[in-house]
Design an enzyme around this catalytic site. Sequence first.
Site, PDB file in Angstrom:
ATOM      1  N   PHE A  59     -13.557  15.266   5.376  1.00  0.00           N
ATOM      2  CA  PHE A  59     -12.904  15.754   6.868  1.00  0.00           C
ATOM      3  C   PHE A  59     -11.890  16.751   6.132  1.00  0.00           C
ATOM      4  O   PHE A  59     -10.726  16.356   6.090  1.00  0.00           O
ATOM      5  CB  PHE A  59     -12.596  13.913   6.925  1.00  0.00           C
ATOM      6  CG  PHE A  59     -13.250  12.476   6.910  1.00  0.00           C
ATOM      7  CD1 PHE A  59     -14.279  13.189   8.213  1.00  0.00           C
ATOM      8  CD2 PHE A  59     -12.821  11.637   7.178  1.00  0.00           C
ATOM      9  CE1 PHE A  59     -14.761  11.897   8.485  1.00  0.00           C
ATOM     10  CE2 PHE A  59     -13.757  10.606   7.096  1.00  0.00           C
ATOM     11  CZ  PHE A  59     -14.648  10.547   7.895  1.00  0.00           C
ATOM     12  N   TYR A 106      -2.288  -1.363  10.890  1.00  0.00           N
ATOM     13  CA  TYR A 106      -2.587  -1.689   9.601  1.00  0.00           C
ATOM     14  C   TYR A 106      -1.589  -1.326   8.874  1.00  0.00           C
ATOM     15  O   TYR A 106      -1.205  -2.249   8.154  1.00  0.00           O
ATOM     16  CB  TYR A 106      -3.815  -1.275   9.474  1.00  0.00           C
ATOM     17  CG  TYR A 106      -3.869  -1.794   7.907  1.00  0.00           C
ATOM     18  CD1 TYR A 106      -4.321  -2.452   6.910  1.00  0.00           C
ATOM     19  CD2 TYR A 106      -3.514  -0.053   6.622  1.00  0.00           C
ATOM     20  CE1 TYR A 106      -3.569  -2.593   5.752  1.00  0.00           C
ATOM     21  CE2 TYR A 106      -3.661  -0.264   5.526  1.00  0.00           C
ATOM     22  CZ  TYR A 106      -3.930  -1.640   5.154  1.00  0.00           C
ATOM     23  OH  TYR A 106      -4.114  -1.648   3.115  1.00  0.00           O
ATOM     24  N   PHE A 130      -2.572   2.485  -4.670  1.00  0.00           N
ATOM     25  CA  PHE A 130      -2.854   3.598  -4.007  1.00  0.00           C
ATOM     26  C   PHE A 130      -4.548   3.581  -3.732  1.00  0.00           C
ATOM     27  O   PHE A 130      -4.635   2.469  -3.001  1.00  0.00           O
ATOM     28  CB  PHE A 130      -2.689   4.985  -5.158  1.00  0.00           C
ATOM     29  CG  PHE A 130      -0.753   5.442  -5.379  1.00  0.00           C
ATOM     30  CD1 PHE A 130       0.402   4.429  -5.363  1.00  0.00           C
ATOM     31  CD2 PHE A 130      -1.113   6.539  -4.400  1.00  0.00           C
ATOM     32  CE1 PHE A 130       1.531   4.785  -4.835  1.00  0.00           C
ATOM     33  CE2 PHE A 130       0.461   6.820  -4.062  1.00  0.00           C
ATOM     34  CZ  PHE A 130       1.408   6.148  -3.914  1.00  0.00           C
ATOM     35  N   ASN A 131      -5.693   4.377  -4.083  1.00  0.00           N
ATOM     36  CA  ASN A 131      -6.561   4.529  -3.490  1.00  0.00           C
ATOM     37  C   ASN A 131      -7.436   3.640  -4.566  1.00  0.00           C
ATOM     38  O   ASN A 131      -7.920   3.949  -5.389  1.00  0.00           O
ATOM     39  CB  ASN A 131      -7.168   5.324  -2.944  1.00  0.00           C
ATOM     40  CG  ASN A 131      -6.468   6.164  -2.031  1.00  0.00           C
ATOM     41  OD1 ASN A 131      -6.024   6.391  -1.550  1.00  0.00           O
ATOM     42  ND2 ASN A 131      -7.599   6.389  -0.767  1.00  0.00           N
ATOM     43  N   SER A 185       1.145  -1.125   0.147  1.00  0.00           N
ATOM     44  CA  SER A 185      -0.586   0.229   0.232  1.00  0.00           C
ATOM     45  C   SER A 185       0.999   1.245  -0.241  1.00  0.00           C
ATOM     46  O   SER A 185       1.956   1.125   0.982  1.00  0.00           O
ATOM     47  CB  SER A 185      -0.758   0.217   1.255  1.00  0.00           C
ATOM     48  OG  SER A 185      -1.506   1.084   1.796  1.00  0.00           O
ATOM     49  N   THR A 210       0.825   3.086   1.782  1.00  0.00           N
ATOM     50  CA  THR A 210       0.848   3.603   2.996  1.00  0.00           C
ATOM     51  C   THR A 210       1.781   3.654   3.719  1.00  0.00           C
ATOM     52  O   THR A 210       2.392   4.411   4.867  1.00  0.00           O
ATOM     53  CB  THR A 210      -0.517   2.856   4.094  1.00  0.00           C
ATOM     54  OG1 THR A 210      -0.612   3.286   5.627  1.00  0.00           O
ATOM     55  CG2 THR A 210      -0.438   1.236   4.439  1.00  0.00           C
ATOM     56  N   LYS A 222       1.512  -4.093   6.741  1.00  0.00           N
ATOM     57  CA  LYS A 222       1.992  -3.311   5.457  1.00  0.00           C
ATOM     58  C   LYS A 222       3.916  -3.093   5.149  1.00  0.00           C
ATOM     59  O   LYS A 222       5.038  -3.853   4.429  1.00  0.00           O
ATOM     60  CB  LYS A 222       1.272  -2.521   4.426  1.00  0.00           C
ATOM     61  CG  LYS A 222       0.238  -3.119   4.346  1.00  0.00           C
ATOM     62  CD  LYS A 222      -0.285  -4.042   3.510  1.00  0.00           C
ATOM     63  CE  LYS A 222      -1.977  -4.622   3.563  1.00  0.00           C
ATOM     64  NZ  LYS A 222      -1.923  -5.263   2.905  1.00  0.00           N
TER      65      LYS A 222
HETATM   66  C1  UD1 Z   1      -7.465   4.454   3.260  1.00  0.00           C
HETATM   67  C2  UD1 Z   1      -6.388   4.011   4.722  1.00  0.00           C
HETATM   68  C3  UD1 Z   1      -4.914   3.775   3.456  1.00  0.00           C
HETATM   69  C4  UD1 Z   1      -5.073   1.882   3.567  1.00  0.00           C
HETATM   70  C5  UD1 Z   1      -6.939   2.718   2.546  1.00  0.00           C
HETATM   71  C6  UD1 Z   1      -7.547   0.956   2.469  1.00  0.00           C
HETATM   72  C7  UD1 Z   1      -5.700   6.232   6.216  1.00  0.00           C
HETATM   73  C8  UD1 Z   1      -5.505   7.131   6.921  1.00  0.00           C
HETATM   74  N1  UD1 Z   1      -5.529   5.543   5.427  1.00  0.00           N
HETATM   75  O1  UD1 Z   1      -6.656   5.584   2.931  1.00  0.00           O
HETATM   76  O2  UD1 Z   1      -3.524   2.615   4.806  1.00  0.00           O
HETATM   77  O3  UD1 Z   1      -4.581   1.115   2.706  1.00  0.00           O
HETATM   78  O4  UD1 Z   1      -7.732   3.432   3.189  1.00  0.00           O
HETATM   79  O5  UD1 Z   1      -8.372   1.328   1.449  1.00  0.00           O
HETATM   80  O6  UD1 Z   1      -6.937   5.749   6.522  1.00  0.00           O
HETATM   81  N2  UD1 Z   1     -13.678  10.969   3.485  1.00  0.00           N
HETATM   82  C9  UD1 Z   1     -14.209  11.322   3.994  1.00  0.00           C
HETATM   83  N3  UD1 Z   1     -15.047  10.945   4.127  1.00  0.00           N
HETATM   84  C10 UD1 Z   1     -15.112   9.665   4.539  1.00  0.00           C
HETATM   85  C11 UD1 Z   1     -14.784   8.817   4.009  1.00  0.00           C
HETATM   86  C12 UD1 Z   1     -13.304   9.518   3.546  1.00  0.00           C
HETATM   87  O7  UD1 Z   1     -13.950  13.296   3.462  1.00  0.00           O
HETATM   88  O8  UD1 Z   1     -16.071   9.414   4.974  1.00  0.00           O
HETATM   89  C13 UD1 Z   1     -11.927  11.510   2.924  1.00  0.00           C
HETATM   90  C14 UD1 Z   1     -10.554  11.357   3.756  1.00  0.00           C
HETATM   91  O9  UD1 Z   1     -10.636  12.181   4.491  1.00  0.00           O
HETATM   92  C15 UD1 Z   1      -9.630  10.979   2.458  1.00  0.00           C
HETATM   93  C16 UD1 Z   1     -10.281  10.509   1.317  1.00  0.00           C
HETATM   94  O10 UD1 Z   1     -11.482  10.413   1.564  1.00  0.00           O
HETATM   95  O11 UD1 Z   1      -9.027  12.569   2.180  1.00  0.00           O
HETATM   96  C17 UD1 Z   1     -10.349   8.907   1.236  1.00  0.00           C
HETATM   97  O12 UD1 Z   1     -10.233   8.624   2.289  1.00  0.00           O
HETATM   98  P1  UD1 Z   1     -10.386   6.714   2.605  1.00  0.00           P
HETATM   99  O13 UD1 Z   1     -10.668   6.425   1.223  1.00  0.00           O
HETATM  100  O14 UD1 Z   1     -10.870   6.011   3.483  1.00  0.00           O
HETATM  101  O15 UD1 Z   1      -8.724   6.211   2.005  1.00  0.00           O
HETATM  102  P2  UD1 Z   1      -6.882   6.646   2.936  1.00  0.00           P
HETATM  103  O16 UD1 Z   1      -8.123   7.517   4.260  1.00  0.00           O
HETATM  104  O17 UD1 Z   1      -6.831   7.675   1.717  1.00  0.00           O
END
Ligand code: UD1
Length: 342
Positions: free
Chosen positions: A221, A152, A181-182, A127, A129, A156
């Site tokens: 967020f 978590y 990445f995501n 990841s 991460t 990794k």
């Molecule tokens: C997260 C994990 C990452 C992991 C991945 C698995 C963290 C810090 N990182 O990535 O290690 O590999 O999930 O899928 O937790 N957001 C909102 N509202 C929401 C949900 C998310 O604004 O309800 C924003 C978050 O602040 C972020 C972006 O959306 O900026 C992506 O969030 P998310 O999908 O949770 O992924 P990561 O946090 O990047």
Amino acid sequence: MGRQVLVTGGTGYIGSHTVVELQSKGFEVIIIDDLSNSSAEVVDQIEKITGIRPLFEQFNLLDAKRLNTFFQKYNHIEAIIHFAAFKAVGESVNKPLAYYQNNLISLMYILECMSRYKISNLVFSSSCTVYGQPDQLPVTEQTPKKEAESPYGNTKAISEEILNDVVKATPEITAIALRYFNPIGAHPSSLIGELPQGVPNNLVPFITQTAAGIRPQLSIFGDDYQTPDGSCIRDYINVVDLAKAHVVAINRLLDNKTKSRYEFFNIGTGKGASVLEVVKTFEKATGVKVNYTIVARRPGDIEQIYADTTNANKILGWKAEVSLHDTLLSAWNWEKKIRNIN
Ligand code: UD1
């Protein structure tokens, strides 16, 4: 008969999409999954998409006895893709031991079995991460790793170190770690996709559930980050594109094309998108409004990250193809399908 590949976690989100791509390229797939975060119906869905039913064994990888019996039974496996792992960041903070045990011991058992049963090739789910909040963007594979933000994330980072050490000591094993990445979106057939249990932690399932009326509103967020619109930036990669990267990695291993016995690649699009951009692109792609509100920053979130994909492009010969627009549409089509929305 195609060449046999074992996919652990093969009924999960990324695993299932990868099984489909492997089968469509003629590989014979065997899945091990304990169904702790997926369902046996995924096997039926994979069969519907590809016309081929993958072999499926349901058990937990920590069951060493069962794992050994498995490898004695299936003795033509040439490569393993190891997806099976826990992945909820928040949960890992509350249950660190469960995460270390599950994610690290399963990898060690797999590596042990690879030596014992003479299986040379491994693709591992890593990841982005491991980079934490990088000092420079985009991140290349040489960008220094940072201390993990969660147990978590630490599993990794430690897994990559385990791989590096084991490969050095075991000349028969070659491994490729893919730093995702995501991952977002679903298969274009809408027969497989992401199935989060309970309230989704990740952005895109939260968006699709809000659009479907399951959640009253999306909380964004933070909009006070040092980014053009103030919301966080990520590199959202289509899950089918990501699945294809695994097939490319498997072929690289089987064709003995690796330059070293442990390689790692960033798998992303190379483009960052902000949370607000994702919401707007979703609305444009689907014609559905997403009710959202800006709330405080989420602890542990990094401001921005996106990949330099030069190595994946040039060395692996892989690149992301599906646009953010089409990927978000696929996520919506999947949500509609599972909720019976027309
Ligand atoms: C997260 C994990 C990452 C992991 C991945 C698995 C963290 C810090 N990182 O990535 O290690 O590999 O999930 O899928 O937790 N957001 C909102 N509202 C929401 C949900 C998310 O604004 O309800 C924003 C978050 O602040 C972020 C972006 O959306 O900026 C992506 O969030 P998310 O999908 O949770 O992924 P990561 O946090 O990047």
